[in-house]
Scaffold this active site. Structure first.
Site, PDB file in Angstrom:
ATOM      1  N   GLU A 167       0.803  -1.224   0.000  1.00  0.00           N
ATOM      2  CA  GLU A 167       0.000   0.000   0.000  1.00  0.00           C
ATOM      3  C   GLU A 167       0.833   1.269   0.000  1.00  0.00           C
ATOM      4  OE1 GLU A 167      -2.975  -0.034   3.055  1.00  0.00           O
ATOM      5  OE2 GLU A 167      -4.104  -1.657   2.126  1.00  0.00           O
ATOM      6  N   GLU A 375      -5.292  -8.599   0.528  1.00  0.00           N
ATOM      7  CA  GLU A 375      -6.068  -8.254   1.725  1.00  0.00           C
ATOM      8  C   GLU A 375      -7.523  -8.017   1.357  1.00  0.00           C
ATOM      9  OE1 GLU A 375      -4.749  -4.946   4.213  1.00  0.00           O
ATOM     10  OE2 GLU A 375      -2.667  -5.584   3.976  1.00  0.00           O
TER      11      GLU A 375
HETATM   12  C1  GCO Z   1      -6.171  -0.837  10.160  1.00  0.00           C
HETATM   13  C2  GCO Z   1      -6.030  -1.162   8.715  1.00  0.00           C
HETATM   14  C3  GCO Z   1      -4.834  -2.040   8.496  1.00  0.00           C
HETATM   15  C4  GCO Z   1      -4.602  -2.296   7.073  1.00  0.00           C
HETATM   16  C5  GCO Z   1      -3.334  -2.973   6.680  1.00  0.00           C
HETATM   17  C6  GCO Z   1      -2.975  -2.413   5.346  1.00  0.00           C
HETATM   18  O1  GCO Z   1      -7.263  -0.947  10.665  1.00  0.00           O
HETATM   19  O2  GCO Z   1      -5.162  -0.462  10.751  1.00  0.00           O
HETATM   20  O3  GCO Z   1      -7.173  -1.705   8.196  1.00  0.00           O
HETATM   21  O4  GCO Z   1      -4.936  -3.168   9.295  1.00  0.00           O
HETATM   22  O5  GCO Z   1      -5.674  -2.952   6.464  1.00  0.00           O
HETATM   23  O6  GCO Z   1      -2.251  -2.813   7.534  1.00  0.00           O
HETATM   24  O7  GCO Z   1      -2.091  -3.184   4.675  1.00  0.00           O
END
Ligand code: GCO
Length: 475
Positions: A167, A375
């Site tokens: 990301e 994801e």
């Molecule tokens: C959160 C986010 C993360 C991300 C992930 C991205 O709630 O902190 O949703 O968990 O999805 O780290 O790669």
């Protein structure tokens, strides 16, 4: 329309990230990352929660992998903490750190689980941030390549799936535009400069992987939020196109083609925010060919034309109370509005399985590249019953609708290599503490960070076990 089956070797998986699960933040020679520092700044995270201990995966990985094995998981996506390998970002390898990942990977292989390794999931060595501003300096390209090469050599033949950057769009936007992640900057010019350097680093590492004839595949993971128009008003349709160009194609086109989308590039030039493209950059970006595109999919965005009324970057919902996020957009272009046809989570994330199918179709026709869903998942409050059960039927509904959407996208012609849910165990949500849970496995950890860390299987754990057994045939 006839539904295709999932391929026989489809990788049913689940994912995590080092900082969100490992803990052991100062153990076995680990260095300090930008996140270790950032969480200590008052007001930055929900109730000042941090990943010092996280869910102690560093010490409990065997227990966690045993649960994966029992569930039938085919792949587990995890990230390596750069600071365990090189405590100061470069220099001598910290053998103890490398050993931990050898142990983790061996344990996965022993249990017939394909390891999927993310090289960079945001925990930059603080030393590199201090020394030259981290991603703001081209010096990071060499350091990141050296770190990646060290892992390629160490895990050659053991790890066949590699994610380069996780990301990039999120860590740069939150780090340099919204000041919500380290280094807490709010400056679009710097944010685009950082992205250009990250693209170069990504391309260099992908080329390196191929030059070394590494057995396996590598690609970046992009947080893809497909954009819709609120209606058929041409002004709004154009706004949605602008949003798709600036928020999605800006990254995916560079990963896949090495080229910035033209309208977006021109807009940035006009604003004085466009990154400087030096000699050789263009060739490098165009030469790197990812083997797959990793997609982290959570939601879609609905847009309409935004008059010059000053709607800015908006505010994220980090409270877990519906309706606390604020509008975002670019004055004169687009603004994001609520989609009246979908529901939202308690953190205001729009729930839209159909959007995954739409996104996969867009990617397939634009790039003709295999996709790995790296994801997808639902962050919600979960309740542990007196009998240590967790009835997360809302998560089952969310995930099964998304699995179905993938199946439909495969029927449409998309090549999807695998599906990693976010996340395996509950973990630290960067800004939202431990109350926002994503896992199949509940972890007893509360917002005061004094839970027992015991693991309990949620109902969704058993649901996924069945999906894997049936290779998604009933989804
Ligand atoms: C959160 C986010 C993360 C991300 C992930 C991205 O709630 O902190 O949703 O968990 O999805 O780290 O790669």
């Amino acid at each position: 329309k006839k539904l295709a089956s999932f391929p026989k070797d489809f990788l049913w998986g689940s994912a995590s990230a080092a900082y969100q699960v490992e803990g052991a933040w100062q153990e076995d020679g680990k260095g300090v990352s930008v996140w270790d520092e950032f969480v200590r700044i008052p007001g930055k995270t929900f109730k000042a929660t941090n990943g010092d201990m996280a869910v102690d995966h560093y010490h409990r990985y065997k227990e966690d992998i045993a649960l994966m094995k029992e569930q039938g998981l085919k792949t587990y996506r995890f990230s390596v903490a750069w600071t365990r390998i090189f405590p100061n970002g470069r220099g001598e390898v910290n053998q103890k750190g490398l050993e931990f990942y050898h142990d983790l990977i061996d344990e996965l292989i022993k249990n017939d689980i394909e390891p999927m390794l993310t090289l960079y999931h945001w925990d930059l060595p603080q030393a590199l941030q201090d020394e030259y501003g981290g991603w703001e300096s081209r010096k990071i390209i060499d350091d990141f390549t050296n770190y990646a090469t060290t892992l390629f050599e160490a895990f050659r033949g053991k790890v066949h799936y590699w994610v380069s950057l996780n990301e990039q769009n999120v860590f740069t936007s939150l780090g340099y535009m919204l000041a919500a992640h380290p280094p807490g900057v709010q400056d679009p010019k710097r944010m685009y400069a950082v992205n250009h350097i990250a693209f170069l680093a990504n391309a260099t590492v992908i080329n390196k992987f191929h030059e070394m004839n590494m057995p396996g595949k590598i690609g970046p993971s992009f947080a893809y939020t497909p954009n819709y128009s609120i209606d058929s008003n041409p002004k709004n349709v154009l706004a949605a196109e602008d949003a798709e160009d600036l928020m999605a194609n800006y990254w995916m086109d560079v990963y896949m083609w090495g080229k910035y989308p033209i309208a977006a590039r021109n807009y940035l030039l006009e604003q004085g925010w466009a990154p400087e493209i030096e000699e050789g950059d263009q060739e490098l970006l165009e030469s790197a060919k990812p083997d797959f595109l990793g997609i982290n999919y959570y939601q879609t965005a609905t847009n309409m034309f935004n008059p010059l009324d000053g709607v800015g970057m908006g505010k994220m919902n980090t409270t877990g109370k519906k309706g606390t996020s604020e509008e975002s957009g670019i004055p004169g272009m687009y603004k994001k509005v609520d989609n009246p046809f979908v529901n939202r989570t308690n953190w205001d994330w729009e729930i839209d399985p159909e959007g995954l199918r739409i996104g996969l179709r867009r990617i397939t026709s634009r790039y003709r590249i295999p996709v790995m869903i790296t994801e997808n998942g639902l962050g919600e409050y979960d309740k542990l019953t007196e009998n240590n059960e967790i009835h997360d039927e809302y998560r089952i509904e969310y995930l099964s609708n998304h699995v179905h959407a993938i199946r439909e996208a495969i029927s449409d012609g998309a090549t999807v290599l695998g599906y990693c849910t976010w996340s395996y165990t509950d973990l630290l949500s960067w800004l939202n503490g431990y109350q926002k849970r994503y896992g199949f496995v509940y972890v007893d950890q509360d917002e005061n960070q004094d839970g027992s860390l015991a693991r309990y299987k949620k109902d969704s754990y058993y649901w996924y076990q069945k999906v894997i057994q049936e290779n998604g045939e009933n989804s």
